[in-house]
Design a protein around this motif. Sequence first.
Motif, short mmCIF file in Angstrom:
data_model
loop_
_atom_site.label_atom_id
_atom_site.label_comp_id
_atom_site.label_asym_id
_atom_site.label_seq_id
_atom_site.Cartn_x
_atom_site.Cartn_y
_atom_site.Cartn_z
N LYS A 1 -13.62 -10.51 3.42
CA LYS A 1 -14.00 -11.29 2.25
C LYS A 1 -12.77 -11.64 1.42
O LYS A 1 -12.69 -12.68 0.82
CB LYS A 1 -15.04 -10.55 1.42
N GLN A 2 -11.78 -10.75 1.46
CA GLN A 2 -10.62 -10.98 0.62
C GLN A 2 -9.44 -11.44 1.47
O GLN A 2 -9.22 -10.94 2.55
CB GLN A 2 -10.25 -9.68 -0.08
N LYS A 3 -8.68 -12.39 0.95
CA LYS A 3 -7.51 -12.90 1.68
C LYS A 3 -6.32 -11.97 1.49
O LYS A 3 -5.48 -11.85 2.36
CB LYS A 3 -7.14 -14.30 1.17
N GLU A 4 -6.22 -11.37 0.30
CA GLU A 4 -5.07 -10.52 0.02
C GLU A 4 -5.49 -9.30 -0.80
O GLU A 4 -6.37 -9.40 -1.65
CB GLU A 4 -4.03 -11.31 -0.79
N PHE A 5 -4.83 -8.21 -0.54
CA PHE A 5 -5.07 -7.00 -1.33
C PHE A 5 -3.77 -6.62 -2.03
O PHE A 5 -2.71 -6.58 -1.40
CB PHE A 5 -5.51 -5.86 -0.41
N HIS A 6 -3.87 -6.35 -3.33
CA HIS A 6 -2.70 -5.90 -4.07
C HIS A 6 -2.78 -4.39 -4.24
O HIS A 6 -3.69 -3.88 -4.88
CB HIS A 6 -2.61 -6.62 -5.42
N LEU A 7 -1.83 -3.73 -3.61
CA LEU A 7 -1.85 -2.27 -3.55
C LEU A 7 -0.51 -1.75 -4.09
O LEU A 7 0.51 -1.86 -3.40
CB LEU A 7 -2.02 -1.81 -2.11
N GLY A 8 -0.52 -1.23 -5.29
CA GLY A 8 0.73 -0.75 -5.88
C GLY A 8 1.77 -1.85 -5.84
O GLY A 8 1.50 -2.98 -6.27
N SER A 9 2.92 -1.58 -5.27
CA SER A 9 3.97 -2.59 -5.20
C SER A 9 3.87 -3.43 -3.93
O SER A 9 4.78 -4.18 -3.60
CB SER A 9 5.35 -1.92 -5.29
N PHE A 10 2.75 -3.30 -3.23
CA PHE A 10 2.58 -4.01 -1.95
C PHE A 10 1.51 -5.11 -2.05
O PHE A 10 0.63 -5.06 -2.91
CB PHE A 10 2.13 -3.04 -0.85
N THR A 11 1.64 -6.06 -1.16
CA THR A 11 0.57 -7.02 -0.96
C THR A 11 0.23 -7.03 0.52
O THR A 11 1.11 -7.17 1.36
CB THR A 11 1.02 -8.44 -1.37
N TYR A 12 -1.04 -6.88 0.83
CA TYR A 12 -1.46 -6.84 2.22
C TYR A 12 -2.32 -8.06 2.52
O TYR A 12 -3.28 -8.35 1.80
CB TYR A 12 -2.24 -5.57 2.52
N SER A 13 -1.98 -8.76 3.58
CA SER A 13 -2.75 -9.92 4.00
C SER A 13 -3.41 -9.64 5.36
O SER A 13 -2.74 -9.61 6.38
CB SER A 13 -1.84 -11.13 4.10
N ASP B 1 -5.26 -11.50 7.10
CA ASP B 1 -5.21 -12.65 8.00
C ASP B 1 -3.89 -12.73 8.75
O ASP B 1 -3.85 -13.14 9.90
CB ASP B 1 -5.41 -13.95 7.21
N ARG B 2 -2.83 -12.34 8.07
CA ARG B 2 -1.51 -12.45 8.71
C ARG B 2 -1.05 -11.11 9.24
O ARG B 2 0.01 -11.02 9.86
CB ARG B 2 -0.49 -12.96 7.69
N LEU B 3 -1.82 -10.08 8.99
CA LEU B 3 -1.43 -8.72 9.38
C LEU B 3 -0.06 -8.37 8.83
O LEU B 3 0.80 -7.84 9.53
CB LEU B 3 -1.48 -8.56 10.90
N GLU B 4 0.12 -8.72 7.57
CA GLU B 4 1.43 -8.53 6.94
C GLU B 4 1.33 -7.65 5.72
O GLU B 4 0.43 -7.81 4.90
CB GLU B 4 2.01 -9.88 6.50
N LEU B 5 2.29 -6.76 5.60
CA LEU B 5 2.40 -5.92 4.42
C LEU B 5 3.71 -6.28 3.73
O LEU B 5 4.79 -6.02 4.26
CB LEU B 5 2.38 -4.45 4.83
N ARG B 6 3.59 -6.89 2.54
CA ARG B 6 4.79 -7.35 1.86
C ARG B 6 5.12 -6.47 0.66
O ARG B 6 4.23 -6.00 -0.03
CB ARG B 6 4.60 -8.79 1.38
N SER B 7 6.40 -6.28 0.46
CA SER B 7 6.85 -5.57 -0.74
C SER B 7 8.26 -6.02 -1.05
O SER B 7 8.82 -6.85 -0.34
CB SER B 7 6.81 -4.06 -0.52
N ALA B 8 8.82 -5.47 -2.14
CA ALA B 8 10.17 -5.86 -2.54
C ALA B 8 11.16 -5.64 -1.40
O ALA B 8 12.12 -6.40 -1.23
CB ALA B 8 10.59 -5.07 -3.77
N SER B 9 10.90 -4.60 -0.61
CA SER B 9 11.87 -4.29 0.44
C SER B 9 11.64 -5.08 1.73
O SER B 9 12.28 -4.81 2.74
CB SER B 9 11.86 -2.79 0.73
N GLY B 10 10.74 -6.05 1.68
CA GLY B 10 10.59 -6.91 2.85
C GLY B 10 9.17 -7.03 3.38
O GLY B 10 8.23 -6.53 2.76
#
Lengths: 231, 231
Positions: A132-144, A146-155
């Motif tokens: 249902k959700q396109k992105e999850f904001h988890l602490g300093s991370f963003t998880y997508s 759809d793209r199977l990507e975990l993004r944060s300041a470190s990459g």
Amino acid sequence: MSYRVLYIEDEDHLANIVKETMELKGYMVLHQREGLKILETIPAFRPDICVLDVMLPYIDGFTLGNTIRKHYPSLPIIFLTAKGQTKDVLEGFSSGGTDYLRKPFSMEELMIRINNQIAIRRQTPSPRIEHKQKEFHLGSFTYSPDRLELRSASGIVKLSNREAEIMNIFCMQPNATIDRRELMQIVWGDDSYFISRNLDVYIRRLRDYFAMGQGVEIITLKGKGYHFSVS
Amino acid sequence: MSYRVLYIEDEDHLANIVKETMELKGYMVLHQREGLKILETIPAFRPDICVLDVMLPYIDGFTLGNTIRKHYPSLPIIFLTAKGQTKDVLEGFSSGGTDYLRKPFSMEELMIRINNQIAIRRQTPSPRIEHKQKEFHLGSFTYSPDRLELRSASGIVKLSNREAEIMNIFCMQPNATIDRRELMQIVWGDDSYFISRNLDVYIRRLRDYFAMGQGVEIITLKGKGYHFSVS
DNA sequence: CCCAAATAAGGTTAAATTAGGTTAACGAAA
DNA sequence: TTTCGTTAACCTAATTTAACCTTATTTGGG
């Protein structure tokens, strides 16, 4: 391809028989005793069909069917009704059932009806269950998801399939306890010893990823499962 | 509005009872003793549902079901089978039945199932007729299934037949998981080892194309299939 | 009732396996 | 003879298995 059956039934004995028979036929079955968390379970498990007992604790099967239908209009639902309750059956169909079976039923009969419902649905080009959700904001991370990507300041970390499956389940229930066995059932369709070591390996990887930022922690609750702590 | 039931049954006595009961419930029923002229009857009578006995003279019910399904893919069919003939039932579903009932059945049961089948069909918006889109907008790309063309800022790529077949399947379910075996079955009608290497080659080619722009990615879900990620 | 041993539950790491990816080449059709 | 689809040989990475390690919980003697 093995189809996924979500089966809600409070009678353990019956449930075990039904589950085992279905697994023998190559289905992946997730059995739960009640449907309180069904709206979290469905996107996590992505069933092809739901089989609902009607007499259930907390929420009865028809109410559950209604809820499912509202969120997933094309997901087939088979009700298992107590015998001699026609009124119930009518109510069942009006609450979005696509088929029903009176108890006591033969496994053969159930298998036929499950196969049939899946077949009918597959003819229709219907949308699969999505997150249902396109992105999850988890602490300093963003998880997508759809793209199977975990993004944060470190990459950006690309998650593998298994990693993502576990993440998806965690994201459905942030700051909640996720039962270890249930987790294994959803991801591997099995909760045996070897799978168990396997899960450990993946939890380890996720923890490594989360160590690269702040605000997310996977806490072990020994004998229970994990607490996905997010701030 | 009264629904129209086409009912093929050779036993007159049973047929009369069933017909009368259905008419009492407000259905319009056309009863015939055999199905030889069914392809003339259907367009003339325009039934909402067919109820077919399996044991029929000249042409058996399942063969009839097959014929109906071929010409009217979305018309619901309920089979009435003799008891204890499971093999028949399975054959029935594979020949396009949407439900079945074992003899002897109660009228109540039949009515419920007829109602349900009609209801299911009415829910499906544009039943089973594939709505072919002229163009898909995928990230920085535009895909035209008619011209087998993938356009982007960096130019136009002409897709080959196979490439396009795979693209079409992906475009039906953007941001969803496409099962690898299912994909092979659809494109090659087979999912053996060699086909598998073959699919890899085409995935590779599509990935090359998508690398020329942004917003589209084919993500591998090992052991499952592909996730067609579009933004 | 407390503490240490025993046991069960989970963690870590690396090797093995398997699924999938890459590239080139071959042959059939257009 | 060029394009497309398939086959083949070799390569890479996700996942599973395995062996060994650590920590929580339980149990039983003092």
